[in-house]
Design a protein around this motif. Structure first.
Motif, PDB file in Angstrom:
ATOM      1  N   ARG A 161      36.240 -10.875  -7.719  1.00 21.50           N
ATOM      2  CA  ARG A 161      34.651 -11.047  -7.791  1.00 21.50           C
ATOM      3  C   ARG A 161      34.325 -10.978  -6.239  1.00 21.50           C
ATOM      4  O   ARG A 161      33.133 -11.260  -5.880  1.00 21.50           O
ATOM      5  N   PHE A 162      35.284 -11.492  -5.288  1.00 17.39           N
ATOM      6  CA  PHE A 162      34.502 -11.293  -3.606  1.00 17.39           C
ATOM      7  C   PHE A 162      35.100  -9.978  -3.147  1.00 17.39           C
ATOM      8  O   PHE A 162      35.187 -10.287  -2.031  1.00 17.39           O
ATOM      9  N   SER A 163      35.435  -9.014  -3.918  1.00 16.09           N
ATOM     10  CA  SER A 163      35.836  -7.623  -3.336  1.00 16.09           C
ATOM     11  C   SER A 163      34.478  -7.284  -2.462  1.00 16.09           C
ATOM     12  O   SER A 163      33.392  -7.470  -2.861  1.00 16.09           O
ATOM     13  N   TRP A 164      34.846  -6.375  -1.709  1.00 12.84           N
ATOM     14  CA  TRP A 164      33.704  -5.504  -1.172  1.00 12.84           C
ATOM     15  C   TRP A 164      32.627  -4.992  -2.017  1.00 12.84           C
ATOM     16  O   TRP A 164      31.538  -5.018  -1.904  1.00 12.84           O
ATOM     17  N   GLY A 165      33.470  -4.137  -2.993  1.00 10.63           N
ATOM     18  CA  GLY A 165      32.471  -3.475  -4.184  1.00 10.63           C
ATOM     19  C   GLY A 165      31.748  -4.664  -4.942  1.00 10.63           C
ATOM     20  O   GLY A 165      30.330  -4.232  -4.981  1.00 10.63           O
ATOM     21  N   ALA A 166      32.317  -5.523  -5.167  1.00  9.97           N
ATOM     22  CA  ALA A 166      31.385  -6.640  -6.228  1.00  9.97           C
ATOM     23  C   ALA A 166      30.368  -7.290  -5.216  1.00  9.97           C
ATOM     24  O   ALA A 166      29.161  -7.488  -5.715  1.00  9.97           O
ATOM     25  N   ILE A 167      30.640  -7.546  -3.979  1.00 15.05           N
ATOM     26  CA  ILE A 167      29.476  -8.147  -3.249  1.00 15.05           C
ATOM     27  C   ILE A 167      28.590  -7.276  -2.834  1.00 15.05           C
ATOM     28  O   ILE A 167      27.222  -7.686  -3.032  1.00 15.05           O
ATOM     29  N   ALA A 168      28.856  -5.906  -2.626  1.00 18.49           N
ATOM     30  CA  ALA A 168      27.956  -4.891  -2.333  1.00 18.49           C
ATOM     31  C   ALA A 168      27.119  -4.804  -3.625  1.00 18.49           C
ATOM     32  O   ALA A 168      25.820  -4.815  -3.207  1.00 18.49           O
ATOM     33  N   GLU A 169      27.660  -4.887  -4.680  1.00 27.75           N
ATOM     34  CA  GLU A 169      26.509  -4.675  -5.927  1.00 27.75           C
ATOM     35  C   GLU A 169      25.554  -5.727  -6.146  1.00 27.75           C
ATOM     36  O   GLU A 169      24.478  -5.553  -6.317  1.00 27.75           O
ATOM     37  N   LYS A 170      26.218  -7.107  -5.671  1.00 28.51           N
ATOM     38  CA  LYS A 170      25.419  -8.083  -5.729  1.00 28.51           C
ATOM     39  C   LYS A 170      23.900  -7.934  -4.611  1.00 28.51           C
ATOM     40  O   LYS A 170      22.948  -8.124  -5.049  1.00 28.51           O
ATOM     41  N   TRP A 171      24.587  -7.662  -3.376  1.00 33.17           N
ATOM     42  CA  TRP A 171      23.480  -7.310  -2.582  1.00 33.17           C
ATOM     43  C   TRP A 171      22.601  -6.049  -3.210  1.00 33.17           C
ATOM     44  O   TRP A 171      21.086  -6.528  -2.661  1.00 33.17           O
TER      45      TRP A 171
END
Length: 139
Positions: A119-129
């Motif tokens: 849940r803290f991967s680059w992709g997951a965080i980018a999606e949240k942003w």
């Protein structure tokens, strides 16, 4: 000597979890996390315990003092790591010993730690942003 004690308690000598192969493309090397079964953090204060999420990514089960707010965003006690009341050294030692002596529990937590770290991967965080920026753009 330490390796012998670790082996008698069922601690892993190397990074062997099969789910790590999928993380290898995202992370160049697990370093010491890859050879550890446990990750012991004794900080009194952290903004964000990045080393906790790094350890979880490689299946090293974190044990930490409950001394800063972000800790509970990272560790779900008893599921993907352990935390104990701040400065309670005997509770900390007890949590570490329980994980050392119960290989099944430790391995289950390690696998959940790997999964929850995604849940803290680059992709997951980018999606949240991206979702946040889109939401803000529609206001």
């Amino acid at each position: 000597m330490a390796e012998t004690r670790a082996a008698t308690r069922g601690l892993r000598p190397a990074c062997v979890y099969p789910t790590l192969t999928s993380l290898a493309a995202e992370t160049p090397s697990g370093g010491d996390y890859c050879i550890a079964s446990l990750f012991l953090m004794t900080s009194a204060s952290e903004g964000w315990g990045l080393t906790l999420t790094e350890a979880q990514q490689f299946g090293a089960v974190p044990v930490a003092f409950d001394s800063y707010a972000s800790l509970r965003e990272i560790i779900t006690d008893g599921e993907n790591g352990r935390y104990v009341p701040f400065a309670d050294v005997s509770a900390y030692a007890k949590a570490v010993l329980e994980l050392m002596e119960d290989a099944g529990m430790r391995q289950e937590m390690a696998l959940y730690a790997i999964e929850s770290s995604k849940r803290f991967s680059w992709g997951a965080i980018a999606e949240k942003w991206q979702a946040l920026l889109e939401e803000l753009g529609s206001l």
